[in-house]
Design a protein around this motif. Structure first.
Motif, PDB file in Angstrom:
ATOM      1  N   LEU A  29      16.424  19.764  14.603  1.00  0.00           N
ATOM      2  CA  LEU A  29      16.760  18.565  13.823  1.00  0.00           C
ATOM      3  C   LEU A  29      15.609  17.563  13.828  1.00  0.00           C
ATOM      4  N   ILE A  30      14.907  17.470  14.946  1.00  0.00           N
ATOM      5  CA  ILE A  30      13.748  16.558  15.012  1.00  0.00           C
ATOM      6  C   ILE A  30      12.674  17.050  14.034  1.00  0.00           C
ATOM      7  N   GLY A  31      12.429  18.351  14.035  1.00  0.00           N
ATOM      8  CA  GLY A  31      11.426  18.925  13.118  1.00  0.00           C
ATOM      9  C   GLY A  31      11.782  18.605  11.672  1.00  0.00           C
ATOM     10  N   VAL A 196      24.241  12.763  19.362  1.00  0.00           N
ATOM     11  CA  VAL A 196      23.029  12.930  20.175  1.00  0.00           C
ATOM     12  C   VAL A 196      21.802  12.784  19.277  1.00  0.00           C
ATOM     13  N   SER A 197      21.870  13.396  18.102  1.00  0.00           N
ATOM     14  CA  SER A 197      20.736  13.353  17.181  1.00  0.00           C
ATOM     15  C   SER A 197      20.417  11.909  16.761  1.00  0.00           C
ATOM     16  N   GLY A 202      16.489   7.878  16.684  1.00  0.00           N
ATOM     17  CA  GLY A 202      16.221   6.444  16.799  1.00  0.00           C
ATOM     18  C   GLY A 202      15.067   6.193  17.770  1.00  0.00           C
ATOM     19  N   ALA A 203      15.132   6.848  18.930  1.00  0.00           N
ATOM     20  CA  ALA A 203      14.094   6.633  19.960  1.00  0.00           C
ATOM     21  C   ALA A 203      12.747   7.178  19.496  1.00  0.00           C
ATOM     22  N   LEU A 212      13.347   7.419  10.937  1.00  0.00           N
ATOM     23  CA  LEU A 212      13.807   8.809  10.834  1.00  0.00           C
ATOM     24  C   LEU A 212      15.303   8.797  10.567  1.00  0.00           C
ATOM     25  N   GLY A 213      15.719   9.364   9.436  1.00  0.00           N
ATOM     26  CA  GLY A 213      17.158   9.402   9.127  1.00  0.00           C
ATOM     27  C   GLY A 213      17.852  10.357  10.064  1.00  0.00           C
TER      28      GLY A 213
END
Ligand code: TMP
Length: 217
Positions: A29-31, A196-197, A202-203, A212-213
Protein backbone atom coordinates in the motif's frame (compact mmCIF):
# COMPACT_ATOMS: atom_id res chain seq x y z
CA UNK A 1 28.72 3.27 19.39
CA UNK A 2 26.07 5.03 21.49
CA UNK A 3 22.52 5.42 20.14
CA UNK A 4 22.95 9.20 19.97
CA UNK A 5 25.99 8.96 17.67
CA UNK A 6 24.35 6.72 15.03
CA UNK A 7 24.03 8.09 11.51
CA UNK A 8 20.43 8.65 10.35
CA UNK A 9 19.63 8.17 6.66
CA UNK A 10 17.08 10.60 5.25
CA UNK A 11 14.36 9.20 2.97
CA UNK A 12 14.92 5.74 4.43
CA UNK A 13 11.86 4.17 6.06
CA UNK A 14 11.74 0.77 7.76
CA UNK A 15 8.81 -1.42 8.82
CA UNK A 16 9.37 -3.83 11.70
CA UNK A 17 7.34 -6.33 13.69
CA UNK A 18 6.89 -9.96 14.64
CA UNK A 19 5.96 -12.60 12.09
CA UNK A 20 2.44 -12.11 10.74
CA UNK A 21 2.19 -8.48 11.95
CA UNK A 22 1.06 -7.30 8.50
CA UNK A 23 4.09 -5.42 7.19
CA UNK A 24 3.95 -7.04 3.72
CA UNK A 25 0.40 -5.80 3.01
CA UNK A 26 1.28 -2.30 4.21
CA UNK A 27 4.47 -2.28 2.17
CA UNK A 28 2.39 -2.80 -0.99
CA UNK A 29 0.00 0.00 0.00
CA UNK A 30 2.90 2.37 0.70
CA UNK A 31 4.36 1.60 -2.75
CA UNK A 32 0.99 2.34 -4.38
CA UNK A 33 0.63 5.61 -2.45
CA UNK A 34 4.14 6.77 -3.37
CA UNK A 35 3.44 5.94 -7.02
CA UNK A 36 0.21 7.96 -6.93
CA UNK A 37 2.13 10.87 -5.39
CA UNK A 38 4.75 10.63 -8.15
CA UNK A 39 7.58 10.02 -5.63
CA UNK A 40 10.55 8.01 -6.91
CA UNK A 41 10.90 5.07 -4.57
CA UNK A 42 12.18 1.56 -4.01
CA UNK A 43 10.25 -1.03 -2.00
CA UNK A 44 12.55 -3.70 -0.67
CA UNK A 45 12.93 -6.25 2.11
CA UNK A 46 15.31 -8.30 4.20
CA UNK A 47 16.35 -11.04 3.97
CA UNK A 48 16.96 -10.05 0.35
CA UNK A 49 16.74 -12.13 -2.81
CA UNK A 50 20.55 -11.93 -3.14
CA UNK A 51 22.58 -15.14 -2.66
CA UNK A 52 23.18 -14.22 1.00
CA UNK A 53 19.42 -13.83 1.54
CA UNK A 54 18.59 -17.06 -0.27
CA UNK A 55 21.00 -18.94 1.97
CA UNK A 56 19.27 -17.38 4.99
CA UNK A 57 15.87 -18.57 3.67
CA UNK A 58 17.18 -22.16 3.53
CA UNK A 59 18.15 -21.91 7.19
CA UNK A 60 14.84 -20.28 8.19
CA UNK A 61 12.87 -23.04 6.47
CA UNK A 62 14.81 -25.68 8.43
CA UNK A 63 16.30 -27.18 5.27
CA UNK A 64 19.79 -26.30 6.49
CA UNK A 65 20.80 -26.32 10.18
CA UNK A 66 23.18 -23.55 11.26
CA UNK A 67 24.37 -22.27 14.61
CA UNK A 68 22.55 -19.03 15.71
CA UNK A 69 25.78 -16.97 15.59
CA UNK A 70 26.27 -18.03 11.95
CA UNK A 71 22.76 -16.86 11.10
CA UNK A 72 23.37 -13.52 12.88
CA UNK A 73 26.48 -12.99 10.74
CA UNK A 74 24.63 -13.96 7.54
CA UNK A 75 21.89 -11.39 8.25
CA UNK A 76 24.57 -8.73 8.76
CA UNK A 77 26.32 -9.76 5.52
CA UNK A 78 23.04 -9.67 3.59
CA UNK A 79 22.32 -6.23 5.07
CA UNK A 80 25.74 -4.88 4.20
CA UNK A 81 25.32 -5.85 0.53
CA UNK A 82 21.73 -4.55 0.51
CA UNK A 83 22.89 -1.22 1.93
CA UNK A 84 26.27 -0.67 0.31
CA UNK A 85 26.22 -2.90 -2.80
CA UNK A 86 25.69 -1.72 -6.36
CA UNK A 87 22.11 -0.47 -6.80
CA UNK A 88 21.53 -0.87 -3.07
CA UNK A 89 19.90 1.37 -0.47
CA UNK A 90 22.67 4.02 -0.39
CA UNK A 91 22.81 4.20 -4.19
CA UNK A 92 19.04 4.64 -4.44
CA UNK A 93 18.90 7.30 -1.75
CA UNK A 94 21.83 9.05 -3.41
CA UNK A 95 19.75 9.20 -6.61
CA UNK A 96 16.91 10.91 -4.76
CA UNK A 97 14.67 7.89 -4.27
CA UNK A 98 12.76 7.10 -1.08
CA UNK A 99 13.57 3.58 0.14
CA UNK A 100 11.01 1.63 2.15
CA UNK A 101 12.31 -1.61 3.61
CA UNK A 102 10.50 -4.48 5.30
CA UNK A 103 12.85 -5.39 8.23
CA UNK A 104 16.35 -4.09 8.93
CA UNK A 105 18.66 -3.69 11.96
CA UNK A 106 15.87 -3.97 14.55
CA UNK A 107 14.93 -7.44 13.28
CA UNK A 108 18.45 -8.64 14.04
CA UNK A 109 18.47 -6.99 17.47
CA UNK A 110 15.13 -8.63 18.30
CA UNK A 111 15.31 -12.08 16.66
CA UNK A 112 19.04 -12.74 16.99
CA UNK A 113 18.92 -11.02 20.38
CA UNK A 114 16.62 -13.85 21.48
CA UNK A 115 18.40 -16.59 19.53
CA UNK A 116 21.97 -15.81 20.61
CA UNK A 117 21.97 -12.86 23.04
CA UNK A 118 21.95 -9.12 22.27
CA UNK A 119 25.76 -8.57 22.31
CA UNK A 120 26.55 -10.24 18.97
CA UNK A 121 23.79 -8.64 16.84
CA UNK A 122 24.43 -5.27 18.55
CA UNK A 123 28.08 -5.45 17.54
CA UNK A 124 27.42 -6.76 14.00
CA UNK A 125 24.86 -4.00 13.37
CA UNK A 126 26.58 -1.07 15.05
CA UNK A 127 27.99 0.32 11.79
CA UNK A 128 24.72 0.46 9.85
CA UNK A 129 22.97 3.83 9.59
CA UNK A 130 19.44 4.00 10.99
CA UNK A 131 16.31 5.00 9.04
CA UNK A 132 14.73 8.41 9.33
CA UNK A 133 11.43 6.74 10.24
CA UNK A 134 10.90 3.34 11.83
CA UNK A 135 7.37 1.96 12.05
CA UNK A 136 6.94 -0.83 14.57
CA UNK A 137 3.87 -3.03 14.07
CA UNK A 138 2.82 -4.05 17.55
CA UNK A 139 0.60 -7.11 17.80
CA UNK A 140 0.32 -9.84 20.45
CA UNK A 141 1.95 -13.00 19.04
CA UNK A 142 -1.23 -15.09 19.52
CA UNK A 143 -2.88 -12.79 16.97
CA UNK A 144 0.04 -12.41 14.59
CA UNK A 145 0.78 -16.14 14.40
CA UNK A 146 -2.95 -16.78 13.82
CA UNK A 147 -2.65 -14.58 10.72
CA UNK A 148 -0.01 -16.88 9.23
CA UNK A 149 -2.99 -19.16 8.64
CA UNK A 150 -2.74 -22.82 7.82
CA UNK A 151 0.59 -22.73 6.04
CA UNK A 152 1.84 -26.28 5.81
CA UNK A 153 5.32 -25.43 7.09
CA UNK A 154 6.33 -22.63 9.37
CA UNK A 155 9.80 -21.07 9.55
CA UNK A 156 11.99 -21.88 12.54
CA UNK A 157 11.07 -18.60 14.30
CA UNK A 158 7.29 -18.88 13.81
CA UNK A 159 6.53 -20.33 17.21
CA UNK A 160 4.54 -18.70 20.03
CA UNK A 161 7.02 -18.68 22.92
CA UNK A 162 9.82 -17.49 20.62
CA UNK A 163 7.60 -14.70 19.21
CA UNK A 164 6.70 -13.58 22.74
CA UNK A 165 10.38 -13.17 23.54
CA UNK A 166 10.93 -11.42 20.19
CA UNK A 167 8.25 -8.88 21.08
CA UNK A 168 9.96 -8.10 24.42
CA UNK A 169 13.32 -7.86 22.64
CA UNK A 170 11.84 -5.42 20.09
CA UNK A 171 10.52 -3.20 22.89
CA UNK A 172 13.89 -3.32 24.65
CA UNK A 173 15.78 -2.46 21.43
CA UNK A 174 13.34 0.37 20.62
CA UNK A 175 13.91 1.84 24.08
CA UNK A 176 17.68 1.67 23.59
CA UNK A 177 17.38 3.49 20.26
CA UNK A 178 14.87 6.09 21.47
CA UNK A 179 17.66 8.68 21.78
CA UNK A 180 19.14 7.92 18.35
CA UNK A 181 17.29 10.69 16.50
CA UNK A 182 15.36 8.16 14.40
CA UNK A 183 11.61 8.82 14.51
CA UNK A 184 9.86 5.76 15.96
CA UNK A 185 6.16 5.17 15.35
CA UNK A 186 4.67 2.28 17.31
CA UNK A 187 1.33 1.31 15.85
CA UNK A 188 -1.43 -0.96 17.05
CA UNK A 189 -1.40 -3.50 14.22
CA UNK A 190 -4.49 -5.35 15.48
CA UNK A 191 -6.70 -2.79 13.70
CA UNK A 192 -8.02 -3.04 10.15
CA UNK A 193 -5.70 -2.73 7.15
CA UNK A 194 -7.34 0.63 6.30
CA UNK A 195 -6.87 2.09 9.79
CA UNK A 196 -3.24 1.00 10.00
CA UNK A 197 -2.60 2.31 6.49
CA UNK A 198 -4.05 5.74 7.34
CA UNK A 199 -1.63 6.16 10.27
CA UNK A 200 1.35 4.91 8.31
CA UNK A 201 0.72 7.01 5.21
CA UNK A 202 0.18 10.04 7.44
CA UNK A 203 3.55 9.53 9.15
CA UNK A 204 5.39 8.83 5.90
CA UNK A 205 3.78 11.84 4.23
CA UNK A 206 4.87 14.05 7.15
CA UNK A 207 8.41 12.69 7.02
CA UNK A 208 8.73 13.20 3.27
CA UNK A 209 6.74 16.44 3.07
CA UNK A 210 4.16 14.83 0.77
CA UNK A 211 0.44 14.34 0.90
CA UNK A 212 -0.22 10.60 0.62
CA UNK A 213 -3.86 9.55 0.23
CA UNK A 214 -5.09 6.48 2.07
CA UNK A 215 -6.82 5.04 -0.95
CA UNK A 216 -6.82 1.43 0.31
CA UNK A 217 -7.97 -1.17 -2.19
P1 TMP B 1 9.82 -12.38 6.69
O1 TMP B 1 8.94 -13.47 7.21
O2 TMP B 1 9.40 -11.02 7.09
O3 TMP B 1 10.15 -12.52 5.25
O4 TMP B 1 11.23 -12.52 7.49
C1 TMP B 1 11.89 -13.72 7.56
C2 TMP B 1 12.25 -14.09 8.96
O5 TMP B 1 13.59 -13.66 9.22
C3 TMP B 1 11.39 -13.53 10.08
O6 TMP B 1 11.08 -14.60 10.97
C4 TMP B 1 12.30 -12.55 10.78
C5 TMP B 1 13.68 -13.11 10.51
N1 TMP B 1 14.76 -12.13 10.53
C6 TMP B 1 15.75 -12.24 11.51
O7 TMP B 1 15.73 -13.14 12.33
N2 TMP B 1 16.76 -11.32 11.51
C7 TMP B 1 16.86 -10.32 10.60
O8 TMP B 1 17.80 -9.51 10.65
C8 TMP B 1 15.84 -10.23 9.57
C9 TMP B 1 15.93 -9.16 8.53
C10 TMP B 1 14.82 -11.15 9.58
Amino acid sequence: MTAASREILGRFIVLEGGDGAGTTTQLRLIGEALTRAGAAHWITSEPTANPEGLLIRRILSGELAREPGTLARLFAADRNEHLRGDGGILDRIGRGETVVCDRYVLSSLAYQGVACGMALPAELNSGFPLPELLIYFDLPPEQSLGRLGDRERLDIFEELSFQERVRSAYLEALALLSSSGMRILRIDASRSVAEVSRDILGAIGETLGLSLGDDVR
